[in-house]
Design a protein around this motif. Structure first.
Motif, PDB file in Angstrom:
ATOM      1  N   GLY A 124      61.080  -0.454  93.202  1.00  0.00           N
ATOM      2  CA  GLY A 124      61.392  -1.793  92.709  1.00  0.00           C
ATOM      3  C   GLY A 124      62.679  -1.864  91.930  1.00  0.00           C
ATOM      4  N   ASP A 125      63.664  -2.560  92.483  1.00  0.00           N
ATOM      5  CA  ASP A 125      64.916  -2.815  91.769  1.00  0.00           C
ATOM      6  C   ASP A 125      64.762  -4.051  90.893  1.00  0.00           C
ATOM      7  N   SER A 126      65.302  -3.958  89.673  1.00  0.00           N
ATOM      8  CA  SER A 126      65.295  -5.089  88.721  1.00  0.00           C
ATOM      9  C   SER A 126      63.895  -5.691  88.569  1.00  0.00           C
ATOM     10  N   PRO A 127      62.899  -4.883  88.165  1.00  0.00           N
ATOM     11  CA  PRO A 127      61.538  -5.431  88.034  1.00  0.00           C
ATOM     12  C   PRO A 127      61.425  -6.400  86.863  1.00  0.00           C
ATOM     13  N   GLN A 128      60.593  -7.400  87.032  1.00  0.00           N
ATOM     14  CA  GLN A 128      60.274  -8.372  85.986  1.00  0.00           C
ATOM     15  C   GLN A 128      58.765  -8.356  85.768  1.00  0.00           C
ATOM     16  N   TYR A 129      58.343  -8.492  84.502  1.00  0.00           N
ATOM     17  CA  TYR A 129      56.938  -8.335  84.143  1.00  0.00           C
ATOM     18  C   TYR A 129      56.358  -9.645  83.610  1.00  0.00           C
ATOM     19  N   SER A 130      55.062  -9.801  83.836  1.00  0.00           N
ATOM     20  CA  SER A 130      54.321 -10.925  83.265  1.00  0.00           C
ATOM     21  C   SER A 130      52.862 -10.501  83.096  1.00  0.00           C
ATOM     22  N   TRP A 131      52.171 -11.113  82.104  1.00  0.00           N
ATOM     23  CA  TRP A 131      50.796 -10.733  81.772  1.00  0.00           C
ATOM     24  C   TRP A 131      49.888 -11.959  81.781  1.00  0.00           C
ATOM     25  N   THR A 132      48.651 -11.739  82.205  1.00  0.00           N
ATOM     26  CA  THR A 132      47.622 -12.777  82.106  1.00  0.00           C
ATOM     27  C   THR A 132      46.350 -12.152  81.555  1.00  0.00           C
ATOM     28  N   LEU A 133      45.555 -12.964  80.874  1.00  0.00           N
ATOM     29  CA  LEU A 133      44.253 -12.553  80.358  1.00  0.00           C
ATOM     30  C   LEU A 133      43.219 -13.542  80.857  1.00  0.00           C
ATOM     31  N   ASP A 134      42.282 -13.048  81.658  1.00  0.00           N
ATOM     32  CA  ASP A 134      41.253 -13.902  82.283  1.00  0.00           C
ATOM     33  C   ASP A 134      41.888 -15.065  83.057  1.00  0.00           C
ATOM     34  N   GLY A 135      43.000 -14.774  83.721  1.00  0.00           N
ATOM     35  CA  GLY A 135      43.646 -15.772  84.565  1.00  0.00           C
ATOM     36  C   GLY A 135      44.616 -16.689  83.859  1.00  0.00           C
ATOM     37  N   HIS A 136      44.771 -16.537  82.545  1.00  0.00           N
ATOM     38  CA  HIS A 136      45.681 -17.399  81.783  1.00  0.00           C
ATOM     39  C   HIS A 136      46.829 -16.567  81.211  1.00  0.00           C
ATOM     40  N   THR A 137      47.993 -17.186  81.113  1.00  0.00           N
ATOM     41  CA  THR A 137      49.154 -16.494  80.580  1.00  0.00           C
ATOM     42  C   THR A 137      48.887 -16.001  79.166  1.00  0.00           C
ATOM     43  N   LEU A 138      49.232 -14.746  78.902  1.00  0.00           N
ATOM     44  CA  LEU A 138      49.033 -14.160  77.581  1.00  0.00           C
ATOM     45  C   LEU A 138      49.909 -14.891  76.562  1.00  0.00           C
ATOM     46  N   THR A 139      49.310 -15.289  75.429  1.00  0.00           N
ATOM     47  CA  THR A 139      50.026 -16.085  74.432  1.00  0.00           C
ATOM     48  C   THR A 139      50.456 -15.234  73.248  1.00  0.00           C
ATOM     49  N   ASP A 140      51.362 -15.779  72.443  1.00  0.00           N
ATOM     50  CA  ASP A 140      51.826 -15.086  71.239  1.00  0.00           C
ATOM     51  C   ASP A 140      50.693 -14.895  70.236  1.00  0.00           C
ATOM     52  N   ALA A 141      49.698 -15.790  70.252  1.00  0.00           N
ATOM     53  CA  ALA A 141      48.576 -15.684  69.325  1.00  0.00           C
ATOM     54  C   ALA A 141      47.709 -14.463  69.629  1.00  0.00           C
ATOM     55  N   GLN A 142      47.784 -13.942  70.848  1.00  0.00           N
ATOM     56  CA  GLN A 142      47.002 -12.767  71.234  1.00  0.00           C
ATOM     57  C   GLN A 142      47.799 -11.480  71.120  1.00  0.00           C
ATOM     58  N   LEU A 143      49.088 -11.605  70.862  1.00  0.00           N
ATOM     59  CA  LEU A 143      49.978 -10.449  70.807  1.00  0.00           C
ATOM     60  C   LEU A 143      50.349 -10.104  69.377  1.00  0.00           C
ATOM     61  N   LEU A 144      50.284  -8.810  69.057  1.00  0.00           N
ATOM     62  CA  LEU A 144      50.765  -8.343  67.762  1.00  0.00           C
ATOM     63  C   LEU A 144      52.247  -8.014  67.846  1.00  0.00           C
ATOM     64  N   SER A 145      52.674  -7.505  68.991  1.00  0.00           N
ATOM     65  CA  SER A 145      54.097  -7.245  69.230  1.00  0.00           C
ATOM     66  C   SER A 145      54.364  -7.315  70.729  1.00  0.00           C
ATOM     67  N   GLY A 146      55.654  -7.453  71.075  1.00  0.00           N
ATOM     68  CA  GLY A 146      56.018  -7.632  72.474  1.00  0.00           C
ATOM     69  C   GLY A 146      55.900  -9.096  72.871  1.00  0.00           C
ATOM     70  N   ASN A 147      56.180  -9.378  74.127  1.00  0.00           N
ATOM     71  CA  ASN A 147      56.038 -10.734  74.643  1.00  0.00           C
ATOM     72  C   ASN A 147      55.569 -10.667  76.091  1.00  0.00           C
ATOM     73  N   ASN A 148      55.359 -11.815  76.689  1.00  0.00           N
ATOM     74  CA  ASN A 148      54.757 -11.878  78.022  1.00  0.00           C
ATOM     75  C   ASN A 148      55.679 -11.382  79.123  1.00  0.00           C
ATOM     76  N   GLU A 149      56.931 -11.032  78.783  1.00  0.00           N
ATOM     77  CA  GLU A 149      57.876 -10.605  79.812  1.00  0.00           C
ATOM     78  C   GLU A 149      58.371  -9.176  79.597  1.00  0.00           C
ATOM     79  N   THR A 150      57.664  -8.397  78.767  1.00  0.00           N
ATOM     80  CA  THR A 150      58.009  -6.991  78.565  1.00  0.00           C
ATOM     81  C   THR A 150      56.929  -6.108  79.179  1.00  0.00           C
ATOM     82  N   ASN A 151      57.264  -4.844  79.401  1.00  0.00           N
ATOM     83  CA  ASN A 151      56.283  -3.946  80.029  1.00  0.00           C
ATOM     84  C   ASN A 151      55.414  -3.219  79.017  1.00  0.00           C
ATOM     85  N   ASN A 152      55.709  -3.356  77.712  1.00  0.00           N
ATOM     86  CA  ASN A 152      54.873  -2.759  76.659  1.00  0.00           C
ATOM     87  C   ASN A 152      54.469  -3.839  75.665  1.00  0.00           C
TER      88      ASN A 152
END
Length: 306
Positions: free
Chosen positions: A151-179
């Motif tokens: 995969g060249d130039s990969p882009q990441y995204s996360w979902t939880l139970d089918g919904h986009t992961l929100t900042d309220a559920q994250l302690l660090s990082g964001n929905n477009e990082t791999n960690n």
């Protein structure tokens, strides 16, 4: 003729990889193809209505030379086919060298150029697989990493139970990082998606909390406890706080005992001082009541006798 050319291409070997499509009828269009796959480029509506057309690679290498519905030459005929009736150019077994700028020129019967358009073709390796790795941290947080193969130039995204992961559920990082690091109470089906312009691969994993529970209570002495503790460990921060409170109570009792001893000693000392003073005063009074014997001879006993 077109059917024959198409059959020859199929017989020579067509990649069964990823197939992408791109509409290049607008000038300066950006197109993408998968490495080892196939790309279908829409160059025009119908070539049979165009007197002559030339298609170049990097402005100097002629790829296709055609007149209406007849293909005069195709320099990539071993792995490509041009269909004049719908104006599509299909390239199979894409390699890195296929990435280039392509120019289409069309001509009028008088030989003048009627139109010139360019498109940019970029070749990307597709994402082949995705791997999720998770670990619990000291305070009950969960760190999750998402990695991909190829995969060249990969882009990441996360979902939880089918919904986009929100900042309220994250302690660090964001929905477009791999960690990412999830908060202590987050659980459910976590899915990481890795994509680029030619592929999209996802991997999901059921996650639960790391065994921590949230404590919110008030101790008898008024101390408030509001924190995450490990439920399977008896020596929780709550127990430690209770022990500290008990130790504080023991220190207070010892201080009270010392103060009582000081008061008792002070009282005994005062009583001793009082009796010593009383005794001294008594002796002084006794001495003052005895008769005095004067030294003058006229007052002596012998004088009185005479």
């Amino acid at each position: 003729m077109e059917a024959v050319v198409g059959l020859l291409v199929m017989l020579l070997g067509v990649s069964h990889g990823i197939e992408t499509h791109c509409d290049g009828r607008q000038n300066e269009t950006q197109c993408y193809g998968a490495l080892g796959g196939t790309v279908v480029l829409q160059l025009m509506d119908n070539a049979s209505e165009i007197f002559r057309y030339l298609w170049y690679k990097n402005k100097n290498l002629k790829i296709v030379d055609g007149r209406k519905d007849k293909i005069v030459s195709n320099e990539m005929k071993d792995r490509s086919v041009f269909t004049p009736s719908n104006g599509t150019f299909r390239i199979n077994n894409l390699s890195r060298t296929d990435g280039a700028e392509y120019t289409l020129e069309t001509f009028k019967p008088n030989g003048h150029v009627s139109e010139q358009r360019t498109l940019q073709l970029s070749i990307q390796a597709p994402v082949s697989s995705v791997l999720l790795d998770s670990e619990c941290l000291s305070q009950g947080e969960m760190r999750v990493s998402c990695s991909s193969e190829g995969g060249d130039s990969p882009q990441y995204s996360w979902t939880l139970d089918g919904h986009t992961l929100t900042d309220a559920q994250l302690l660090s990082g964001n929905n477009e990082t791999n960690n990412i690091t999830l908060k202590q109470d987050v659980s459910g089906l976590l899915v990481c998606s890795v994509r680029n312009h030619v592929s999209n691969v996802s991997k999901g994993e059921k996650i639960s909390t790391c065994g921590f529970i949230f404590i919110n209570c008030t101790l008898p002495d008024g101390t408030n406890i509001s924190q995450w503790v490990f439920s399977a460990n008896n020596t929780t921060p709550t127990m430690i706080m209770i022990t500290d409170t008990m130790a504080s109570n023991v220190d207070n009792s010892l201080l009270v005992s010392v103060l009582r001893a000081v008061v008792a000693l002070s009282l005994l000392g005062g009583i001793a001082i009082y009796f010593a003073w009383k005794k001294k005063k008594y002796k002084k009074a006794e001495t003052s009541t005895r008769p005095r014997i004067k030294d003058h001879p006229e007052n002596s006993f012998e004088m009185v006798e005479l």
